[in-house]
Write an enzyme that holds these catalytic residues in place. Structure first.
Site, PDB file in Angstrom:
ATOM      1  N   GLY A 219     -15.042 -21.838   8.463  1.00 13.86           N
ATOM      2  CA  GLY A 219     -15.963 -22.940   8.739  1.00 13.86           C
ATOM      3  C   GLY A 219     -17.403 -22.698   8.338  1.00 13.86           C
TER       4      GLY A 219
ATOM      5  N   LYS B 211      -5.055 -28.114   3.256  1.00 15.60           N
ATOM      6  CA  LYS B 211      -3.874 -28.985   3.144  1.00 15.60           C
ATOM      7  C   LYS B 211      -4.228 -30.166   2.266  1.00 15.60           C
ATOM      8  CE  LYS B 211      -1.163 -26.921   6.112  1.00 15.60           C
ATOM      9  NZ  LYS B 211       0.136 -26.383   5.722  1.00 15.60           N
TER      10      LYS B 211
ATOM     11  N   HIS C 281     -14.728 -26.974  -4.086  1.00 13.06           N
ATOM     12  CA  HIS C 281     -13.748 -26.021  -4.608  1.00 13.06           C
ATOM     13  C   HIS C 281     -14.497 -24.785  -5.098  1.00 13.06           C
ATOM     14  CE1 HIS C 281      -9.911 -24.773  -6.262  1.00 13.06           C
ATOM     15  NE2 HIS C 281     -10.574 -24.362  -7.326  1.00 13.06           N
TER      16      HIS C 281
END
Ligand code: GAR
Length: 207
Positions: free
Chosen positions: A14, A93, A111
């Site tokens: 996180g 996910k 990404h």
């Protein structure tokens, strides 16, 4: 009310979520986080959210009898908390296609490589940096992109590169990339808050 009403998705540590929170606190990002969603009850992001009284919860496909109920729950949580924009921040996910389509143009991902290289199914977290080092790359970086229904594929909104010294391990590259992730994600979210991003023919234009 802030200009972006966000739902944030995170699966693990996180740190990107924290960088978004810090940017909001420091008024570099005009956004409210309405809900933090994770697939993983152990996610560090859940603690960070709860520590700040941000609604947070786990929505995990395995906890639902079928896909339809799972997707319905995701929609209703986003709607009930008033999220009109989604930021994926280390979410491992695939978001259901129905949600991607409903939020088209208002769902972005970060990404840890320079897409379209080193993206796609199975290319996440440390696997990305291991592949980058194995390929002998001299640069890598971070990409923020709009999400479409293919892995790591939608229009690129922002990228920043880092050099890879010859002695770098995948862990070194990950740390170097993470530092620029923490810069470009809040910056890019602010472009959306200011309504500065336009998409034409698969390419983004910043006004
Ligand atoms: C980040 O490097 C992020 O780019 C990556 O996972 C890490 C999460 O770190 N995301 C992906 O690989 C998604 N394809 P964090 O939990 O500390 O933000």
């Amino acid at each position: 009310m802030a200009r972006l009403q966000m739902g944030v998705f995170a699966s693990g540590r996180g740190s990107n979520f924290l960088s978004i929170l810090n940017a909001i606190d420091e008024r570099r990002l005009d956004a409210d986080i309405r809900i933090l969603i994770s697939n993983n009850p152990e996610a560090g992001a859940l603690n960070s959210a709860r520590g700040r009284n941000i609604p947070a919860g786990v929505i995990n496909r395995a906890d639902f009898p079928d896909r339809e109920t799972f997707v319905r729950e995701m929609f209703s949580v986003l709607r009930n908390h008033g999220a009109d924009f989604i930021a994926l921040a280390g979410y491992m996910k695939k978001i259901p296609d129905e949600v991607i389509h409903a939020f088209a143009g208002r769902i972005i991902n970060i990404h840890p490589a320079l897409l379209p290289a080193f993206g796609g199914k199975g290319m996440y977290g440390r696997f990305v940096h291991e592949a980058v080092v194995r390929a002998g790359c001299k640069v890598s970086g971070a990409t923020v992109h709009l999400v479409d229904d293919q892995y790591d594929h939608g229009p690129i909104v922002a990228q920043r590169a880092i050099p890879i010294p010859d002695t770098d391990t995948p862990e070194d590259v990950a740390a170097r990339v993470l530092r620029v992730e923490h810069q470009i994600y809040p910056e890019t979210l602010q472009l959306f808050a200011e309504d500065k991003v336009r998409v034409r023919n698969g390419r983004t234009y910043i006004r």
